[in-house]
Write a protein that holds these residues in place. Structure first.
Motif, mmCIF file in Angstrom:
data_model
loop_
_atom_site.group_PDB
_atom_site.id
_atom_site.type_symbol
_atom_site.label_atom_id
_atom_site.label_comp_id
_atom_site.label_asym_id
_atom_site.label_seq_id
_atom_site.Cartn_x
_atom_site.Cartn_y
_atom_site.Cartn_z
ATOM 1 N N LEU A 289 0.798 -1.238 0.053
ATOM 2 C CA LEU A 289 -0.016 0.131 0.026
ATOM 3 C C LEU A 289 0.960 1.304 -0.125
ATOM 4 C CD1 LEU A 289 -3.005 -0.532 2.360
ATOM 5 C CD2 LEU A 289 -2.928 -0.602 -0.143
ATOM 6 N N LEU A 290 2.030 1.052 0.173
ATOM 7 C CA LEU A 290 3.061 2.261 0.233
ATOM 8 C C LEU A 290 2.956 3.031 -1.059
ATOM 9 C CD1 LEU A 290 5.087 4.141 1.671
ATOM 10 C CD2 LEU A 290 6.766 2.555 0.879
ATOM 11 N N ASP A 291 2.618 4.311 -1.268
ATOM 12 C CA ASP A 291 2.560 4.940 -2.393
ATOM 13 C C ASP A 291 3.714 6.035 -2.603
ATOM 14 O OD1 ASP A 291 0.912 5.742 -4.853
ATOM 15 O OD2 ASP A 291 0.171 7.307 -3.888
ATOM 16 N N SER A 292 4.762 5.993 -1.568
ATOM 17 C CA SER A 292 5.787 6.761 -1.742
ATOM 18 C C SER A 292 7.136 5.807 -2.382
ATOM 19 C CB SER A 292 6.352 7.388 -0.358
ATOM 20 O OG SER A 292 5.405 8.108 0.116
ATOM 21 N N PRO A 293 8.004 6.332 -3.237
ATOM 22 C CA PRO A 293 8.961 5.389 -3.478
ATOM 23 C C PRO A 293 9.935 5.107 -2.221
ATOM 24 C CG PRO A 293 9.507 7.654 -4.280
ATOM 25 C CD PRO A 293 8.065 7.445 -3.694
ATOM 26 N N LEU A 294 10.220 3.804 -2.009
ATOM 27 C CA LEU A 294 10.822 3.489 -0.715
ATOM 28 C C LEU A 294 12.525 3.979 -0.619
ATOM 29 C CD1 LEU A 294 10.564 1.665 1.785
ATOM 30 C CD2 LEU A 294 11.245 -0.482 0.299
ATOM 31 N N SER A 295 13.186 3.999 -1.710
ATOM 32 C CA SER A 295 14.438 4.202 -1.435
ATOM 33 C C SER A 295 14.885 5.514 -0.784
ATOM 34 C CB SER A 295 15.343 4.016 -2.981
ATOM 35 O OG SER A 295 15.139 4.951 -3.812
ATOM 36 N N PRO A 296 14.180 6.606 -1.311
ATOM 37 C CA PRO A 296 14.457 7.802 -0.489
ATOM 38 C C PRO A 296 14.287 7.885 0.777
ATOM 39 C CG PRO A 296 13.524 8.455 -2.701
ATOM 40 C CD PRO A 296 13.127 6.855 -2.462
ATOM 41 N N LEU A 297 13.335 7.107 1.302
ATOM 42 C CA LEU A 297 13.166 7.023 2.673
ATOM 43 C C LEU A 297 14.212 6.294 3.520
ATOM 44 C CD1 LEU A 297 9.162 6.324 2.662
ATOM 45 C CD2 LEU A 297 10.272 8.367 3.602
ATOM 46 N N ASP A 308 14.457 16.041 5.416
ATOM 47 C CA ASP A 308 14.263 16.496 4.033
ATOM 48 C C ASP A 308 13.736 15.934 3.046
ATOM 49 O OD1 ASP A 308 16.184 18.498 5.138
ATOM 50 O OD2 ASP A 308 17.717 17.366 4.764
ATOM 51 N N VAL A 309 12.900 14.497 3.451
ATOM 52 C CA VAL A 309 12.124 13.731 2.621
ATOM 53 C C VAL A 309 10.955 14.016 3.088
ATOM 54 C CG1 VAL A 309 11.881 11.407 1.899
ATOM 55 C CG2 VAL A 309 14.213 12.148 1.945
ATOM 56 N N GLU A 310 9.890 13.509 2.033
ATOM 57 C CA GLU A 310 8.265 13.776 2.477
ATOM 58 C C GLU A 310 8.055 12.634 3.201
ATOM 59 O OE1 GLU A 310 5.803 14.036 -0.840
ATOM 60 O OE2 GLU A 310 6.517 16.194 -1.303
ATOM 61 N N PRO A 311 7.215 12.709 4.039
ATOM 62 C CA PRO A 311 6.837 11.479 4.944
ATOM 63 C C PRO A 311 6.086 10.526 4.121
ATOM 64 C CG PRO A 311 5.851 13.526 6.051
ATOM 65 C CD PRO A 311 6.396 13.847 4.669
ATOM 66 N N PRO A 312 5.935 9.286 4.492
ATOM 67 C CA PRO A 312 5.520 8.053 3.588
ATOM 68 C C PRO A 312 4.135 8.578 3.211
ATOM 69 C CG PRO A 312 6.312 7.547 5.614
ATOM 70 C CD PRO A 312 6.482 8.743 5.665
ATOM 71 N N ARG A 313 3.459 8.440 1.961
ATOM 72 C CA ARG A 313 2.202 8.604 1.345
ATOM 73 C C ARG A 313 1.625 6.917 1.354
ATOM 74 N NH1 ARG A 313 5.014 11.415 -2.262
ATOM 75 N NH2 ARG A 313 4.253 9.915 -3.784
ATOM 76 N N TRP A 314 0.346 6.991 1.360
ATOM 77 C CA TRP A 314 -0.480 5.598 1.269
ATOM 78 C C TRP A 314 -1.545 5.510 0.330
ATOM 79 C CZ3 TRP A 314 2.067 2.162 3.789
ATOM 80 C CH2 TRP A 314 3.154 2.519 4.782
ATOM 81 N N LYS A 315 -1.718 4.325 -0.299
ATOM 82 C CA LYS A 315 -2.653 4.334 -1.552
ATOM 83 C C LYS A 315 -4.034 4.275 -0.627
ATOM 84 C CE LYS A 315 0.515 1.802 -4.370
ATOM 85 N NZ LYS A 315 1.026 0.348 -4.907
#
Length: 411
Positions: A289-297, A308-315
């Motif tokens: 369900l993770l809508d953010s790319p994983l590698s930047p996090l 400096d990275v956006e918090p996780p987004r969810w589908k």
């Protein structure tokens, strides 16, 4: 970004799969991997418990990020060895990983940080163990102080069974029983900034209706529509951030995945346990369900730049994972049983199969561990995802296969 995932199980397959779908990732490597991981990554035969070997592989491949999946290599200091080579590594240091490696250490950290948890006694002698059981009473909760792959905890009404488990371990933590449902809340942290993921719930016991012994987890789902709306904010404020701050104060900052196992008791939220890595099988539905790319996090957490990275987004929607285990699990496991139907399950809409305990024997996919596969499905609701996941389970067969039929039922 070139990435290297360390481990052999379902969690590592889910991580490697998510990285392979990440547009910012050009290469995914894994060591030692499994047949499912080999379909989305280049696998390498390296001992995951050897820090020097893992660090040498990472340096030789020229990877930008190493992700250490399991707890045992973290507690053994593998992440430290990688960082000593100047390579970013997602996973806490050996000292910080003691949060999972020792229940007694975790209790000490929680006490210092003011984190709400069960009353507990750390015991080493038979007399101490008996006294703690009598003091805290039934239901008895006895935890092996060290790593036990999710199976070192006994919760029982029987004093003798509790004492038998306590006496079989060197050092144990005897705790008061916490009532109420359990929730898993993961957080990605760089040792300062903490980004919670969305809550999930796993099913620990082998049998339907939570019958039988504890396992490493027989299934999981997310989101939890029944959880309090302010749960994430509360746990971030009262549990996750104070714990990260306390470890930083001690000079052992925790950078990686902090997993809080929680009980929503009649007296408020309490920490059941901490883990120092992505949980298995909750990672499987969460990453689905993770809508953010994983590698930047993961890279930002490993390099101190998470803010400096956006918090996780969810589908929107839900995801459910159902684990299929081999005959005899959790007391033992059956290996070498031929598995059929994985391709058919993978071909179903919104379904994918995560490998945990699998191997190749010639052209055959065979069992190679206790938890063999996890069938993961997404849907517009938990009920839809659950139906799709069990459709995938029905397509797969191997001798002695066992699974729960009530994962996420009624949710």
């Amino acid at each position: 970004m070139r990435t290297l995932v360390i481990g052999t199980g379902g969690r590592e397959h889910a991580l490697a799969r998510a990285l392979s779908l990440d547009p910012g990732v050009t290469e995914v490597h894994a060591a030692p991997g499994n047949p499912g991981i080999a379909a989305v990554a280049t696998v390498h035969d390296v001992d995951p418990m050897s820090g020097p070997a893992v660090a040498a592989l990472a340096a030789g491949l020229g990877v930008d990020l190493v992700v250490v999946g399991p707890e045992a290599p973290l507690v053994a200091g593998v992440a430290d060895a990688v960082r000593e080579r100047g390579i970013a590594c997602f996973g806490p240091s050996r000292e910080a990983a003691e949060l999972e490696g020792s229940k007694a250490f975790a209790k000490d950290v929680m006490a210092a940080a003011g984190v709400p948890t069960a009353a507990a006694r750390v015991c080493t002698t038979a007399a101490e163990k008996e006294a703690a059981l009598d003091e805290l009473g039934a239901p008895y909760v006895v935890k092996d102080d060290g790593l036990a792959a999710g199976k070192g905890v006994v919760v029982t009404e029987g004093r003798q069974a509790a004492l038998d488990h306590a006496l079989a371990c060197d050092r144990v933590v005897v705790e008061e029983f916490l009532d109420g449902p359990e929730v898993s809340l993961f957080a990605i942290t760089d040792g300062t900034t903490v980004y919670p993921l969305q809550p999930a719930q796993d099913f620990k016991r082998i049998g339907d209706g939570d019958a039988g012994p504890n396992t490493g987890g027989m299934g999981a789902y997310t989101p939890l529509s029944w959880a309090p709306d302010d749960l994430v904010d509360e746990v971030l404020r009262d549990v996750l951030q104070p714990t990260v701050d306390e470890l930083a104060r001690r000079g052992t900052p925790f950078a990686g995945l902090l997993y809080a196992g929680l009980a929503l008791t009649s007296r408020g939220t309490r920490v059941v346990e901490f883990n120092a890595r992505f949980g298995d099988p909750e990672t499987q539905p969460l990453l689905a369900l993770l809508d953010s790319p994983l590698s930047p996090l993961l890279h930002a957490a490993a390099t101190g730049g998470l803010a400096d990275v956006e918090p996780p987004r969810w589908k929107d929607g839900a995801a459910v994972a159902v684990v299929m285990a081999s005959a005899g699990y959790p007391e033992s496991s059956s290996t070498g049983d031929v598995i059929t139907g994985v391709g058919s399950a993978d071909a179903l809409p919104d379904v994918h199969v995560i490998h945990a305990g699998t191997a190749l024997a010639g052209d055959d996919l065979v069992t190679a561990g206790g938890r063999v596969l996890a069938v993961v499905a997404t849907g517009s609701s938990v009920a839809d995802a659950r139906g799709a996941a069990y459709g995938g389970v029905e397509a797969i067969a191997f001798d002695g296969a066992q699974h729960r039929t009530d994962i996420a039922a009624g949710r």
